[in-house]
Design an enzyme around this catalytic site. Structure first.
Site, short mmCIF file in Angstrom:
data_model
loop_
_atom_site.label_atom_id
_atom_site.label_comp_id
_atom_site.label_asym_id
_atom_site.label_seq_id
_atom_site.Cartn_x
_atom_site.Cartn_y
_atom_site.Cartn_z
CG ASP A 17 -0.31 -0.16 2.53
OD1 ASP A 17 0.70 -0.88 2.62
OD2 ASP A 17 -0.79 0.44 3.51
NE ARG A 58 15.02 -5.28 20.71
CZ ARG A 58 15.81 -5.06 21.76
NH1 ARG A 58 16.84 -4.25 21.68
NH2 ARG A 58 15.55 -5.65 22.91
CD GLU A 87 2.72 -1.31 7.91
OE1 GLU A 87 2.66 -1.52 9.14
OE2 GLU A 87 2.93 -0.19 7.42
ZN LIG Z 1 4.73 3.62 6.51
ZN LIG Z 2 6.17 1.02 5.55
#
Ligand SMILES: [Zn+2]
Ligand SMILES: [Zn+2]
Length: 404
Positions: A79, A179, A136
């Site tokens: 997106d 991490r 996202e």
């Molecule tokens: Zn972003």
């Molecule tokens: Zn992103």
């Protein structure tokens, strides 16, 4: 020593073309139809089996070789953002008010590049799943990562581990940062409404003043964070919207506003802390409203969970990054970042690891930041990203078949 898998010359040129095509045609959350068409057509062209429509516009490619039951998932997001592009490049966004300002165009191009390489020259025994997810950027539970998981991503396309990657323009080109454990924060939003009957400020009858109560609550919430929550726990509490009265109507300066609405966000690295805030902030609002005879409403909406990298998969991803970039370019114990990522929903189901890929532009003293109208994914990062994905898939599956 750095061993790099050889990529054929045309691949980087093609990936650059794909990236720029995608950049020119940005689509926002759950609207990635043309983008999904493009991704699916490329995967099919490479001879990869394609499944469409998972979690809305999601695309999953499956590439199987040999007899091993081992399977690994590689994920990219599709997106764009509601930002109007400032760049003057020949592949500039063709859609006013929308652009790829988070580099997801680059993420797709890198994963497609790895898909082409693995389909033509991949040396592995097992299954690689190429996961292209919508949305996202929503920040709430209705996001592509969660929708794909709820739509049965890992039941329909099982994997033993899933990996994600994001470009990071503030780190040197071709470096990696990761991490084990919490790497990115949870994000929640909250809002409260304080209400009362309309009245004149000098009314002889007592009435609650929603604006005053809400203003005081803004301070109380920051004090709650400062004094009632373990200071060793990273928390970012931001109150970002406050609405009361009607500034457009000057005459209403004589009227006590009948309501106030306040909104904010909360980022943490600990689920228990989220619960403590949800209960604590509501209590502050309830007590303040009750003490003043006002009405109240409190809403706490959970967004993305904390993104947690699994220890074993993080160690593995570190070894792949070191192989691709050289050990001196890999920081395997980076500080957590108080931003959020919906890949956390996938990591909540299957172990895996998320990494940042350094993508700074040479000669730019101040990197252009993500979510900025001047952002443009650095194509120089494509080869290292493609190598990371392709190497990861090959190494993961050869380790997995070695374990059996
Ligand atoms: Zn972003
Ligand atoms: Zn992103």
């Amino acid at each position: 020593m750095t061993r790099t898998i050889p990529l054929d010359n045309s691949l980087i040129d093609e990936a650059t073309e794909w990236r720029r095509y995608l950049h020119a045609h940005p689509e926002t959350a759950f609207d990635e139809h043309r983008t999904a068409d493009f991704v699916a057509a490329k995967l099919e062209e490479f001879g990869i089996e394609v499944h469409r429509g998972l979690g809305g516009t999601g695309v999953v490619g499956t590439l199987k070789r040999g007899t091993s039951p081992a399977a690994v998932g590689l994920r990219a997001d599709m997106d764009a953002l509601f930002i109007h592009e400032d760049n003057d490049v020949d592949y500039r966004s063709t859609v006013d008010g929308k652009m790829h300002a988070c580099g997801h165009d680059g993420h797709m191009a890198m994963l497609l590049g790895a898909a082409r390489h693995l389909a033509r020259n991949g040396d592995f025994d097992g299954t690689v799943r190429f996961i292209f997810q919508p949305a996202e950027e929503t920040g709430d539970e209705r996001c592509g990562g969660n929708e794909m998981v709820k739509d049965g991503l890992f039941e329909k396309f099982p994997v033993q581990a899933v990996f994600g990657m994001h470009n990071f323009p503030g780190a040197p080109l071709g470096s990696f940062m990761l991490r084990p454990g919490p790497m990115l924060a949870s994000i929640d939003t909250f809002e409260f409404h304080i209400g009362s009957e309309l009245s004149h400020p000098h009314s002889q009858f007592y009435v609650a003043d929603p604006l005053l109560i809400a203003a005081s609550l803004v301070q109380d919430m920051h004090a709650f964070k400062a004094r009632y929550v373990n200071p060793a726990e990273p928390v970012v509490l931001s109150i970002t919207q406050f609405q009361s009265g009607n500034p457009a109507d000057r005459q209403s300066v004589h009227v006590t506003p009948d309501k106030a609405v306040v909104r904010g966000t909360l980022y943490t690295l600990n689920d228990a802390i989220r619960g403590q805030f949800e209960a604590g902030l509501e209590k502050l609002v309830r007590n303040a409203a009750e003490a003043s005879g006002a009405t109240y409403k409190f809403i706490f909406e959970r967004g993305y969970p904390v993104l947690r990298n699994a220890p074993q998969e993080t160690e593995f991803a570190t070894s792949v990054a070191e192989e691709v970039a050289g050990a001196d370019k890999v920081s395997a114990a980076m500080q957590p970042v108080m931003g959020a990522e919906d890949f956390a929903f996938m990591l909540g189901k299957v172990p895996g690891c998320y990494v940042f890929l350094g993508s700074a532009r040479e000669g730019e003293a101040t990197p252009r930041q993500l979510h900025n109208p001047a952002y443009d994914f650095n194509d120089e990062a494509l080869p290292v990203g493609i190598r990371y994905w392709a190497t990861l898939a090959e190494r993961y599956l050869s380790q997995a078949s070695g374990r059996q």
